[in-house]
Design a protein around this motif. Structure first.
Motif, short mmCIF file in Angstrom:
data_model
loop_
_atom_site.label_atom_id
_atom_site.label_comp_id
_atom_site.label_asym_id
_atom_site.label_seq_id
_atom_site.Cartn_x
_atom_site.Cartn_y
_atom_site.Cartn_z
N CYS A 113 -15.81 51.99 -36.22
CA CYS A 113 -16.66 50.90 -35.72
C CYS A 113 -18.14 51.13 -36.05
O CYS A 113 -19.00 50.43 -35.51
CB CYS A 113 -16.48 50.75 -34.20
SG CYS A 113 -14.82 50.25 -33.72
N MET A 114 -18.43 52.08 -36.90
CA MET A 114 -19.81 52.38 -37.28
C MET A 114 -19.94 52.31 -38.80
O MET A 114 -18.93 52.41 -39.52
CB MET A 114 -20.23 53.77 -36.78
CG MET A 114 -20.03 53.97 -35.28
SD MET A 114 -20.48 55.64 -34.71
CE MET A 114 -22.26 55.55 -34.83
N ASP A 115 -21.14 52.13 -39.28
CA ASP A 115 -21.36 52.11 -40.72
C ASP A 115 -22.77 52.61 -41.03
O ASP A 115 -23.57 52.87 -40.14
CB ASP A 115 -21.15 50.71 -41.30
CG ASP A 115 -22.05 49.67 -40.62
OD1 ASP A 115 -22.97 50.06 -39.88
OD2 ASP A 115 -21.82 48.46 -40.81
N MET A 118 -25.82 55.43 -39.36
CA MET A 118 -25.30 55.80 -38.05
C MET A 118 -23.90 56.41 -38.17
O MET A 118 -23.58 57.38 -37.49
CB MET A 118 -25.27 54.58 -37.13
CG MET A 118 -26.64 54.00 -36.80
SD MET A 118 -27.76 55.17 -35.98
CE MET A 118 -28.79 55.69 -37.35
N TRP A 119 -23.09 55.83 -39.07
CA TRP A 119 -21.77 56.42 -39.29
C TRP A 119 -21.90 57.82 -39.86
O TRP A 119 -21.20 58.75 -39.45
CB TRP A 119 -20.96 55.56 -40.27
CG TRP A 119 -19.72 56.25 -40.76
CD1 TRP A 119 -18.51 56.29 -40.14
CD2 TRP A 119 -19.60 57.04 -41.95
NE1 TRP A 119 -17.62 57.06 -40.88
CE2 TRP A 119 -18.27 57.53 -42.00
CE3 TRP A 119 -20.47 57.38 -42.98
CZ2 TRP A 119 -17.80 58.34 -43.03
CZ3 TRP A 119 -20.01 58.18 -44.01
CH2 TRP A 119 -18.69 58.66 -44.03
N LEU A 241 -31.57 55.64 -31.74
CA LEU A 241 -30.79 54.69 -32.52
C LEU A 241 -29.32 55.09 -32.55
O LEU A 241 -28.43 54.24 -32.44
CB LEU A 241 -31.35 54.60 -33.94
CG LEU A 241 -32.76 54.03 -34.10
CD1 LEU A 241 -33.19 54.08 -35.55
CD2 LEU A 241 -32.82 52.60 -33.57
N LEU A 242 -29.05 56.38 -32.70
CA LEU A 242 -27.66 56.84 -32.73
C LEU A 242 -27.02 56.68 -31.35
O LEU A 242 -25.86 56.29 -31.25
CB LEU A 242 -27.58 58.29 -33.18
CG LEU A 242 -26.16 58.87 -33.20
CD1 LEU A 242 -25.28 58.12 -34.21
CD2 LEU A 242 -26.17 60.35 -33.51
N ARG A 244 -27.59 54.48 -29.06
CA ARG A 244 -27.23 53.07 -28.85
C ARG A 244 -26.05 52.67 -29.73
O ARG A 244 -25.15 51.93 -29.29
CB ARG A 244 -28.43 52.18 -29.12
CG ARG A 244 -29.53 52.32 -28.08
CD ARG A 244 -30.53 51.18 -28.19
NE ARG A 244 -31.35 51.29 -29.39
CZ ARG A 244 -32.55 51.87 -29.43
NH1 ARG A 244 -33.06 52.41 -28.31
NH2 ARG A 244 -33.25 51.91 -30.54
N ALA A 245 -26.03 53.17 -30.98
CA ALA A 245 -24.93 52.83 -31.88
C ALA A 245 -23.60 53.40 -31.37
O ALA A 245 -22.55 52.75 -31.49
CB ALA A 245 -25.23 53.37 -33.28
N ARG A 248 -22.29 51.15 -28.52
CA ARG A 248 -21.71 49.91 -29.04
C ARG A 248 -20.35 50.17 -29.68
O ARG A 248 -19.39 49.42 -29.47
CB ARG A 248 -22.66 49.28 -30.06
CG ARG A 248 -23.93 48.69 -29.47
CD ARG A 248 -24.64 47.80 -30.48
NE ARG A 248 -25.00 48.54 -31.68
CZ ARG A 248 -26.19 49.12 -31.87
NH1 ARG A 248 -27.12 49.05 -30.91
NH2 ARG A 248 -26.46 49.76 -32.99
N ALA A 249 -20.26 51.25 -30.46
CA ALA A 249 -19.01 51.56 -31.14
C ALA A 249 -17.91 51.92 -30.15
O ALA A 249 -16.75 51.53 -30.32
CB ALA A 249 -19.23 52.70 -32.13
#
Length: 314
Positions: A113-115, A118-119, A241-242, A244-245, A248-249
């Motif tokens: 679910c990440m890209d 961030m992935w 940023l990570l 929060r990502a 969400r993921a």
């Protein structure tokens, strides 16, 4: 006085995060005592303030310890005052908790679910066991593709160590490093291009700050002003940023566990144990000072004394 605290912390090379936290606790201490100068106070006022945090504030043990460290720094290092042994302080008890660990299927679903960056950063933390700040502070020179290893500089306790470089991430990391090279070249052409160097390395190696090898693998999108020196530089990626990502993921993947960057580190250690790797090897990869810290993962995978079979399953 707060300027004196700030200057003293910078002389002793405390991090900016620690500086802000200590100044915040010192302000709260002064306000809680009617804005009296700390020179007019001492051990009793410190004891009362810390006890209030534990009893009324119901703060975590780590929070109270941070407040205590800030006040001890103020009196011992700035005001040069020796405090009496504070036996009357009511200390918050540190709870013993097991780490949150994701299964292999949950890690796969989370990363799916990440890209983008961030992935890559999340995969790097899971694949190496690095802490969040160790990942975002990774520099180009510390990637050793030939030996399949990463050198972690100034980790917890200001210690260096080496960890594994996942083969699956070599190509993505090389691509990310090339993107960082393009940004660095643009900064140099614009008259910038210097990166922050720890301690006195900037004086010892005057040209190192502009060399690509010292640049961050995950640079920020924009340049910013260093709050200490006032120089405009390109810092590393904002670690928020990570965080929060990942949230969400995790929600998108349907994971009903609290997921953070440190969860990936816990999962790294636990999955290595499940695969049969030696606990001392895992200790070295994680950078733990004591193997007892690493042994907590044996309880997570139900090995050792807790590895029992329920009578219902018989």
């Amino acid at each position: 006085m707060l300027d004196q605290v700030r200057n003293r912390m910078r002389v002793k090379r405390y991090s900016l995060r620690t500086e802000r936290a200590y100044l915040g606790w010192i302000r709260r201490f002064i306000i809680a005592n009617g804005k009296r100068h700390p020179r007019e106070m001492g051990g009793p006022e410190v004891e009362t303030f810390l006890t209030m945090l534990a009893v009324r504030g119901n703060v975590a043990a780590s929070t109270q310890n941070q407040a205590l460290a800030a006040l001890l720094f103020l009196y011992r290092d700035v005001l040069k005052t020796r405090l009496p042994w504070m036996e009357e302080v009511v200390r918050a008890k540190r709870p013993s908790r097991l780490p949150v660990v994701l299964s292999r299927q949950e890690v796969t679903g989370l990363l799916a679910c990440m890209d983008g960056r961030m992935w890559l950063l999340a995969s790097l933390l899971y694949g190496t066991g690095m802490r969040l700040m160790e990942g975002v502070r990774l520099r180009v020179k510390d990637l050793d593709v030939a030996c399949n290893q990463i050198t972690v500089r100034a980790g917890k306790g200001n210690k260096d160590r080496r960890t594994v470089l996942p083969a699956a991430l070599i190509a993505p990391l090389q691509h990310q490093a090339e993107q960082a090279r393009i940004l660095h070249r643009q900064d140099v052409e614009a008259g910038f291009g210097e990166v922050w160097l720890p301690h006195a390395l900037a004086k010892k190696y005057p040209n190192a700050a502009r060399e690509f090898a010292w640049q961050y693998v995950f640079p920020a999108q924009r340049r910013s002003t260093d709050p200490n020196s006032g120089a405009e530089r390109r810092h590393h990626l904002d670690e928020a940023l990570l965080s929060r990502a990942l949230k969400r993921a995790a929600k998108q993947a349907g994971i009903d566990k609290p997921v953070s960057a440190h969860t990936l580190r816990h999962s790294f250690a636990t999955h290595l144990l499940e695969a049969g790797h030696d606990i001392r090897t895992i200790q070295e990869l994680l950078g733990h000072k004591d193997v007892a810290t690493t042994q907590i993962y044996t309880h997570v995978v139900n090995r050792g004394g807790l590895g029992v079979l329920s009578p219902l399953d018989r």
